[in-house]
Design an enzyme around this catalytic site. Structure first.
Site, mmCIF file in Angstrom:
data_model
loop_
_atom_site.group_PDB
_atom_site.id
_atom_site.type_symbol
_atom_site.label_atom_id
_atom_site.label_comp_id
_atom_site.label_asym_id
_atom_site.label_seq_id
_atom_site.Cartn_x
_atom_site.Cartn_y
_atom_site.Cartn_z
ATOM 1 N NE ARG A 1 3.433 3.311 8.802
ATOM 2 C CZ ARG A 1 3.275 3.311 10.127
ATOM 3 N NH1 ARG A 1 4.270 2.971 10.897
ATOM 4 N NH2 ARG A 1 2.122 3.652 10.660
ATOM 5 C CB SER B 1 0.682 6.026 7.157
ATOM 6 O OG SER B 1 0.530 4.742 7.665
ATOM 7 C CB SER C 1 -9.331 4.213 9.798
ATOM 8 O OG SER C 1 -10.124 3.864 8.703
ATOM 9 C CD GLU D 1 -1.343 -0.421 3.583
ATOM 10 O OE1 GLU D 1 -1.608 -1.603 3.827
ATOM 11 O OE2 GLU D 1 -1.881 0.528 4.135
#
EC number: 2.7.1.33
Lengths: 773, 460
Positions: B297, B285, B282, B228
Site C-alpha cells: 500500500r 487507497s 468513500s 481487504e
C-alpha cells in the site's frame, strides 16, 4: 498558486475608518531619504518596502596630534572623541491592511522628498487592481514583477540574513515555536506557497528555481468552500470556527467503519477514512464549527501529503510553508505540521518563516535594487524598529492588536561588510552561539527579563550623562526607556517574538534601541577615561610581569586577563561597585577573584601546553576597554608574541557597552607601541594584527563575523582562539566547538548566574579545550 | 425473503432515489488522513503506511503478516473467532472439499456492501431434489429480482455468464446495498435460518469486523474475515482473466477531453505488472502491485467518493449519488473555481501552466457576488472536478515515486461517472506528458467481494 486573495488579518476590515490612527511617522520612518520603493498587494494586506538612509550620530575617536606637547600629563585623555553624523542604509518594510492603502499612499506622497525615484516595483494579486491608484498618487511608474520570483528572492534573503528566521511549530510545547539555526547552505529547499491555490517550488540556487507542482486545493478552497458551507465570510472567522469544531462529527473515521475492532487490529481509529463521509445524509444538521474543522483537516492533510510526495520525488527534507493560509495562524501551522509528520513519518520537516508575509515585498524590492547589489551585503534585523512575530495575531495578543496591530514593521540595517562563519568552527551547521535558550528556560527567562528591567534606570542615566551638551538628551533617553521597556514586556508574553530569546538578543535589542534614539555610544567618555588610566599603568604592570619567573608569569598573565574582565560596566554587580568606588583598582580586582581551583579550571592543562611548541597564530576576541584590554589582554598578547605566536586581536566594529571598539583598539595599540618595543615591532612586522569583528554586540556570534577577519584567520593559520568575558565566553560560545585549541575565560559577575553554575559571585571560568584528534 | 433490505427509514427522508449510495470503501485501506491535530493518534505517523519496501511474499497462505498498514499484526484473515465446534467443522469441511452452496463473497465498506453470488446453472435434478428449501429460496430470490427491498440493487449489466468456478458452471451476480442496511441483512439471515446451511460467509472490508459480532449473535453466522487488500487484488486479477462475457474487462479513453472524439476502448492487460491500483471508495487507497502476491500500500487519501457525495449533500441538498452526478453533468465548475487565466489573464508561462488549469478550487467562492451567482449544478460539478483532480494528482505522484506507468482506477466512485473517468484519463496524460496511462475496469467496485468469494473457494 499566486496569492490572489489574502487573509483579512483580523477583525478589522470594512467597518474600520480609513484614517491612520497611529502617528504615521512612527510607521513610515525615514521617508525623507527613501529612494526605492516596492509594494506587494495581497487580497487584504499590503506590504510596502523602501530603502532609506538613516542619519545618526556616532562617536568617533581620534588620536591627538602630540607634536610639541607633553604626552605624559596626568589630566589629559589618551585620545579625543568627536560626535559625527553617519549615514547608514536601512530597509523598511511596512505591512498594513488594504483599507489603509489610499491614506498610506497620500502620506508617502506628502513626505517623499527624493525626486530621483521614478519607478515602484509591484507584485501580488492586487498589483493590478491598485496600479492606477499608485501611479496617480505617487507619480511613480508601476513595474510589475512576477509573484513567485519575488517570493523566492525574498525567501532566500531572509534565510541568509536573519538568524532564527525559520521555525518548526510544535504543538503542546511552550513556546510552540522552535527556531532553527541558519544552515550555512540554505539550498536546496522546497517552498510550498499556500495562497488561494498551492504552488510547490524547488529552489536550487540564488537564481535557479523550478515550479515542480501545485494543487488547486488551497487557501481559496478553505475560504470559498468554507464560506458556502458556513455562511461565514471572513477567512479569519472561518479559522476561528475551525479551531472550535469537532471534525469527527462530519468525517468518516476508521473506527466508524471497523467498529470497535480497530483497537484489536492495532488500527488508529481516529484516522480519517473519508473527509465529509458522514455528511452524506440529509437527516442531520452539522454545526458550522464542525464543518469548518473538517474542511481545515481535509485541506491541510491534502497539502501535507502532496508536499511529502514532491519532497520525496526530489529528495528534499526541508520544506518551507508560506502564503496567506499559513501566515501567522497557529491553527494552520499546527494542522500542516501534523500532516507532514504523519505522511513523511518525520522524514520531512515542515518549516515556517518569521517574516513570511514580507517575502513578496522583499523580493520585489530586491528585483528593483539589483543595480545596488543588495545581495553582496549582509543585513541585520533591527530589533528596535521591527514588530515581533505575531504582532498582529488576534489569537495571541488581542489587546496589543487593538492598539497597533494594523501596522507591522520590519527594518533591516545594511551592515558595512559581509558577515561569514568563523572558518575554525567545527561544524557550522550545528553551531549555536547562545548558551541558554530563554524561550525554553522559563526560570532563566524570568530572571533575565527582570534583571534587564531593573538595569534600565541605570542605562537611561548613563545615556543622559553621556551627552551633557544635548538639550533633548533627557527626552530621548525617556523615549528609549519606553521603547525598551515595551520590548521587554512583549518578550515576557511572547518570548518567541524575535526568534530564540537569549541574553544576547536582550543585550542587542537594548543596543538597537539606544541607537534608535541617538545614543550611539553612551560609554565613550567612560571608555576614554578608563583607557587613559590603564595606559598609565601599562609599563608598571609589564615590568612586574617581566620580573616573575616563567611559570609564575603565566599564571599572573591569566589572572590579569581575568581581573581585567571584572571591569565590565555591563554587569550590574560591577557597575554598582564602580559607581560607588571609582578608585577600585586593578589590584583590588585581582583580590576579588576566586582562588584556584576555579569553578571551571583547566589551567594545569593550559600551562602544560605552554611548555610545548608555540602556537602559530592566536585569534583573540577582546572584551572591555580600559584595564581589561590594556592591562589584561595586551600583556597576554605580548607574551604570545614573545613566544613566536602571531596574534590577531579582534574588537567590535561598533560600540556596545564599554567594550573596546576596533577604532579604540587601534589608538590603544599605537599608544602601547610607543611604550613597548615588543608590541611596536609586532605591529610593524604584522605579527600583531588588529581586526574588526563586524559586530556591535556585547556577545559574539561566530557564524556572523567580518569577512576580513575570516580571511586573516585562514591566511595566518590560526590555531588558538581566545575568547574572554561573560558576554562572549559564557552567554555565548560556552559550548562552541572549534577545530583548534580554544581558551574561554570569564569572571561570573552575576550572582544568579554564578549560583546556577554552582559557584559564587566572581567565580572564574577557565576553559581550555583541545579538539579531539 | 421479501423483507430484507426493506428498511424504510431512509426512504422517508431521502426519497426513492436512495437505493444505493454507490461508494464502497475499503475501510482500513482507505484510511489515510490525519485526524484531529488536537488529539494526535499515538504512533500515527509510523503506523499508517505500509513499510515502503515491504512486499507481500504470499498473500494467500499468510496474508496477515505484514499486511497491516499499522505495522501491527492483525488477525489472520481466514481465521475464525469464537470458534464453536460447529464452526470448526465448517472450517474442516472447507479445507477438505468444495464448500457447500450458497457461494457468497461479501465486502462491507463504509458506505456500501458489495455482495457477489454464484448461481450454479449446472444443478442436476438429483441435486435440485436434495437442495434444502432455504437454499432454493435464496437462489430464486436473488436471481429473479433486480432490486431487493428498497435499497438493494443487482447490477444486471455486470452479470458474468457461464463461469466455471471450482468445477461448477454458473452465473456470477453482483449486488450492492448501503452499509446502514447491514442489520436488516443480518436479521434476514436469521429469519431465513441461514446458519442451518452450514455455509461460510467470507467477508472483507471494515464492516467484516464491525458487524462480526452481530452476525454471530443475531444470525448465528460465523464470518470468515479476510484482508481487504488481498481480496481486492485477487478479485481484479481474476475478473480480468475471465473477461466480461467475451469482452475486455479493462478499458481506457482515447481523446478523453474531446466530447466528439472521446472513445472508450478495450485494453488488454497482458502485462499487468507493475501496476498502480487506485481504489476510490468513500476514501482512496493506492497500491503498487508487482505480482500476484507482491504488493504494497503506497498511500491513500481521505478525499474520496464519500467526500464528493458528502460535500454535494451539504452544498446542493441532493440525496443520492446518482442525483449528485446528474447535477454535476449539468453544471459549470469554472464559475466556482478560479482558473489560472482568471489570475494571469491567460497561461502562466513562467511555470508552463495553461490558462484553463484550476488555480484554486472553489476560489471564486471567496467573493460574495460570485457565491450568489452560482447554481447547485455548478457546485456539484466543481466538487466532482476538485475531488477527481486531486485523486489524479496524488495517483500521478505515486506513479512517479514508484516508477510505474499504468494506473488502474477502480471503486464505486467511478460507477456511472464518466466525467470523473475522462478527467482522470486526461489529467494523467496531460500532466505526465503522455507517460502515464489511466485504465478502468468494468466491475469497478466489486473486486473485494469477488476476492472474498475466491477465498471461500480456495481459488489461488
Amino acid at each position: 498558486m499566486a496569492e490572489c486573495g489574502a487573509s483579512g488579518s483580523g477583525s478589522s476590515g470594512d467597518s474600520l475608518d480609513k484614517s491612520i490612527t497611529l502617528p504615521p511617522d512612527e510607521i513610515f520612518r525615514n521617508l525623507e531619504n527613501a529612494k526605492r520603493f516596492a509594494i506587494d498587494i495581497g487580497g487584504s494586506l499590503t506590504k510596502l518596502a523602501y530603502y532609506s538612509t538613516v542619519q545618526h550620530k556616532v562617536a568617533k575617536v581620534r588620536s591627538f596630534d602630540h607634536s610639541g606637547k607633553d604626552t605624559e600629563q596626568d589630566h589629559e585623555p589618551p585620545y579625543e572623541i568627536s560626535v559625527q553624523e553617519e549615514v547608514t542604509a536601512r530597509l523598511h518594510f511596512v505591512k498594513f491592511e488594504n483599507t489603509y492603502i489610499e491614506a498610506c499612499l497620500d502620506f508617502i506622497k506628502d513626505h517623499l522628498v527624493n525626486t530621483e525615484t521614478k519607478v515602484i516595483q509591484a507584485t501580488g494579486g492586487g498589483a493590478y487592481k491598485f496600479k492606477d491608484l499608485i501611479e496617480e498618487k505617487l507619480q511613480l511608474k508601476v513595474d510589475k514583477e512576477d509573484v513567485m520570483t519575488c517570493l523566492i528572492k525574498g525567501c532566500n534573503f531572509v534565510l541568509k540574513n536573519i538568524p532564527h528566521e525559520a521555525f518548526v511549530y510544535q504543538k503542546d510545547s511552550d513556546p510552540e515555536f522552535r527556531f532553527q539555526t541558519n544552515h550555512p547552505n540554505i539550498f536546496p529547499y522546497l517552498l510550498v506557497n499556500i495562497g488561494s491555490g498551492v504552488s510547490i517550488v524547488k529552489v536550487e540556487t540564488e537564481d535557479r528555481f523550478e515550479w515542480i507542482g501545485g494543487s488547486s486545493i488551497g487557501g481559496g478552497t478553505f475560504w470559498g468552500l468554507g464560506a458556502l458551507l458556513t455562511k461565514t465570510k471572513k477567512f479569519d472567522e472561518l479559522l476561528h470556527l475551525a479551531s472550535r469544531g469537532q471534525h469527527t462529527n462530519v468525517d468518516m473515521l476508521v473506527q466508524d467503519i471497523y467498529g470497535g475492532a480497530h483497537e484489536t487490529l492495532g488500527l488508529s481509529g481516529n484516522l480519517i477514512a473519508s473527509s465529509f463521509g458522514k455528511s452524506a445524509t440529509a437527516d442531520q444538521e452539522f454545526s458550522k464549527e464542525d464543518m469548518a474543522k473538517s474542511l481545515l483537516h481535509m485541506i491541510s492533510n491534502d497539502i501535507g501529503q502532496l508536499a511529502c510526495l514532491y519532497a520525496r520525488l526530489h529528495c528534499l527534507d526541508r520544506v518551507y510553508f508560506g502564503g496567506f493560509f499559513i501566515r501567522g495562524h497557529p491553527v494552520t501551522m499546527r494542522t500542516i505540521t501534523y500532516s507532514i509528520n504523519f505522511f513523511s513519518k518525520g522524514e520531512v520537516q515542515a518549516l515556517f518563516l518569521r517574516h513570511e508575509g514580507y517575502l513578496g515585498a522583499i523580493g520585489a524590492f530586491l528585483k528593483g535594487a539589483e543595480q545596488d547589489n543588495p545581495n553582496q551585503y549582509s543585513w541585520g534585523e533591527n530589533y528596535a524598529g521591527s514588530s515581533g512575530l505575531m504582532s498582529s495575531s488576534p489569537e495571541l495578543c488581542p489587546t496589543q492588536r487593538a492598539r497597533s496591530g494594523t501596522f507591522d514593521l520590519l527594518e533591516m540595517d545594511r551592515l558595512e561588510r559581509p558577515l561569514v562563519n568563523l572558518p575554525l568552527l567545527l561544524d557550522p551547521s550545528s553551531y549555536v552561539p547562545d548558551t541558554v535558550d530563554l524561550t525554553d528556560d522559563a526560570l532563566a527567562r524570568k530572571y533575565w527579563l527582570t534583571c534587564f528591567e531593573e538595569a534600565l534606570d541605570g542605562v537611561v542615566k548613563r545615556a543622559v550623562a553621556s551627552q551633557p551638551g544635548s538639550v533633548d538628551a533627557a527626552e530621548r533617553a525617556e523615549k528609549f526607556r519606553q521603547k525598551y521597556w515595551n520590548k521587554l514586556q512583549t518578550l515576557r508574553h511572547q518570548p518567541f517574538a524575535y526568534g530564540t530569546l537569549t541574553v544576547r538578543s536582550l543585550l542587542d535589542t537594548r543596543e538597537h534601541c539606544l541607537n534608535e534614539f541617538n545614543f550611539p555610544d553612551p560609554y565613550s567618555k567612560v571608555k576614554q577615561k578608563d583607557n587613559g588610566v590603564a595606559l598609565k599603568c601599562f609599563q608598571r604592570v609589564v615590568s612586574a610581569l617581566d620580573a616573575l619567573d616563567w611559570e609564575e608569569r603565566q599564571l599572573a598573565l591569566v589572572k590579569g586577563l581575568l581581573a581585567g574582565n571584572v571591569f565590565d560596566w555591563g554587569a550590574k554587580a560591577v557597575s554598582d561597585v564602580l559607581e560607588s568606588d571609582p578608585q577600585f583598582g586593578f589590584e583590588e580586582a585581582k583580590k576579588k577573584l576566586q582562588e584556584r581551583p576555579w569553578l571551571v579550571d583547566s589551567y594545569g592543562k593550559w600551562l602544560q601546553r605552554l611548555k610545548g611548541p608555540p602556537h602559530k597564530c592566536a585569534l583573540i576576541f577582546a572584551d572591555n576597554s580600559g584595564v581589561d584590554v590594556i592591562l589584561g589582554v595586551f600583556p597576554f598578547v605580548r607574551e604570545l608574541l614573545s613566544r613566536g605566536t602571531e596574534v590577531i586581536l579582534a574588537c567590535n566594529s561598533g560600540p556596545a557597552l564599554n567594550d573596546v571598539t576596533y577604532s579604540e583598539s587601534l589608538i590603544v595599540a599605537e599608544r602601547i607601541a610607543a611604550m613597548d618595543p615588543v608590541i611596536h615591532s609586532a605591529l610593524r612586522e604584522e605579527r600583531l594584527l588588529l581586526v574588526q569583528t563586524g559586530s556591535s554586540s556585547p556577545c559574539l556570534d561566530l557564524s556572523r563575523l567580518d569577512k576580513g577577519l575570516a580571511v586573516l584567520v585562514r591566511e595566518h593559520g590560526a590555531d588558538l582562539v581566545v575568547i574572554e568575558g561573560m558576554g562572549r565566553a559564557v552567554h555565548t560560545n560556552y559550548h562552541a566547538a572549534l577545530c583548534c585549541e580554544s581558551l574561554k575565560l570569564a569572571v561570573i559577575k552575576n550572582s544568579w548566574l554564578a549560583e546556577r553554575l554552582g559557584g559564587q559571585l566572581f567565580s572564574v571560568i577557565f576553559k581550555y579545550e583541545v579538539p579531539a584528534e | 425473503m421479501g423483507g430484507w433490505l426493506g428498511r424504510q427509514r431512509w426512504l422517508l427522508r431521502m426519497g426513492a432515489g436512495w437505493l444505493a449510495a454507490p461508494m464502497e470503501r475499503h475501510g482500513r485501506a482507505a484510511a489515510t488522513s490525519a485526524s484531529s491535530a488536537r488529539e494526535p493518534v499515538p504512533g500515527g505517523p509510523d503506523g499508517r503506511r505500509r513499510e515502503p519496501l515491504r512486499r507481500r511474499a504470499n498473500s494467500a497462505s499468510a496474508p496477515a503478516v505484514g499486511a497491516s498498514a499499522e505495522g501491527v499484526r492483525r488477525d489472520r484473515p481466514g481465521s475464525y473467532s469464537g470458534a464453536t465446534s460447529a464452526s470448526r467443522q465448517r472450517v474442516e469441511s472447507l479445507k477438505k472439499k468444495r464448500p457447500l452452496f450458497p457461494w457468497f463473497g461479501l465486502d462491507i465498506g463504509g458506505t456500501l456492501v458489495k455482495l457477489v453470488y454464484f448461481e450454479p446453472k449446472d444443478i442436476t435434478a438429483e441435486e435440485e431434489e436434495e437442495e434444502v428449501e432455504s437454499l432454493k429460496s435464496i437462489r430464486k430470490y436473488l436471481t429473479s429480482n433486480v432490486a431487493y427491498g428498497s435499497t438493494g440493487i443487482r447490477d444486471v449489466h455486470l452479470e458474468l455468464k457461464d463461469l466455471t468456478l471450482c468445477g461448477r458452471k454458473g452465473n456470477l451476480h453482483f449486488i450492492r446495498f448501503p452499509t446502514h442496511d447491514m442489520p436488516a441483512f443480518i436479521q434476514m439471515g436469521r429469519d431465513k435460518n441461514f446458519s442451518s446451511l452450514h455455509t461460510v460467509f467470507c467477508a472483507t472490508g471494515g464492516g467484516a469486523y464491525k458487524f462480526e459480532q452481530d452476525f454471530l449473535t443475531i444470525g448465528d453466522l460465523q464470518l470468515c474475515k479476510l484482508d481487504e487488500l488481498d481480496c481486492l487484488i485477487k478479485g481484479i486479477l481474476y475478473i480480468d482473466s475471465v473477461g466480461f462475457n467475451g469482452r475486455s474487462q479493462c478499458y481506457y479513453f482515447e481523446n478523453p477531453a474531446d466530447c466528439e472524439k472521446c472513445q472508450k476502448l478495450p485494453f488488454d492487460l497482458k502485462n499487468p505488472y507493475p501496476l498502480l491500483l487506485v481504489n476510490i471508495g468513500s476514501g482512496v487507497s493506492i497500491l503498487a502491485v508487482y505480482s500476484k502476491d507482491n504488493y504494497k500500500r503506497v498511500t491513500g487519501t481521505s478525499l474520496g467518493g464519500g467526500t464528493f457525495f458528502g460535500l454535494c449533500c451539504l452544498l446542493t441538498g441532493c440525496t443520492t449519488f446518482e442525483e449528485a452526478l446528474e447535477m454535476a453533468s449539468r453544471g459549470d465548475s469554472t464559475k466556482v473555481d478560479k482558473l489560472v487565466r482568471d489570475i494571469y489573464g491567460g497561461d502562466y508561462e513562467r511555470f508552463g501552466l495553461p490558462g484553463w488549469a484550476v488555480a484554486s478550487s472553489f476560489g471564486n467562492m471567496m467573493s460574495k457576488e460570485k457565491r450568489e451567482a452560482v447554481s447547485k449544478e455548478d457546485l456539484a460539478r466543481a466538487t466532482l472536478i476538485t475531488i477527481t483532480n486531486n485523486i489524479g494528482s496524488i495517483a500521478r505522484m505515486c506513479a512517479l515515486n514508484e516508477n510505474i506507468n499504468q494506473v488502474v482506477f477502480v471503486g464505486n466512485f467511478l460507477r456511472i461517472n464518466t466525467i470523473a473517468m475522462r478527467l482522470l484519463a486526461y489529467a494523467l496524460d496531460y500532466w505526465s506528458k503522455g507517460q502515464l496511462k489511466a485504465l478502468f475496469s468494468e466491475h469497478e467496485g466489486y473486486f473485494g467481494a469477488v476476492g472474498a468469494l475466491l477465498e471461500l473457494l480456495k481459488i489461488p
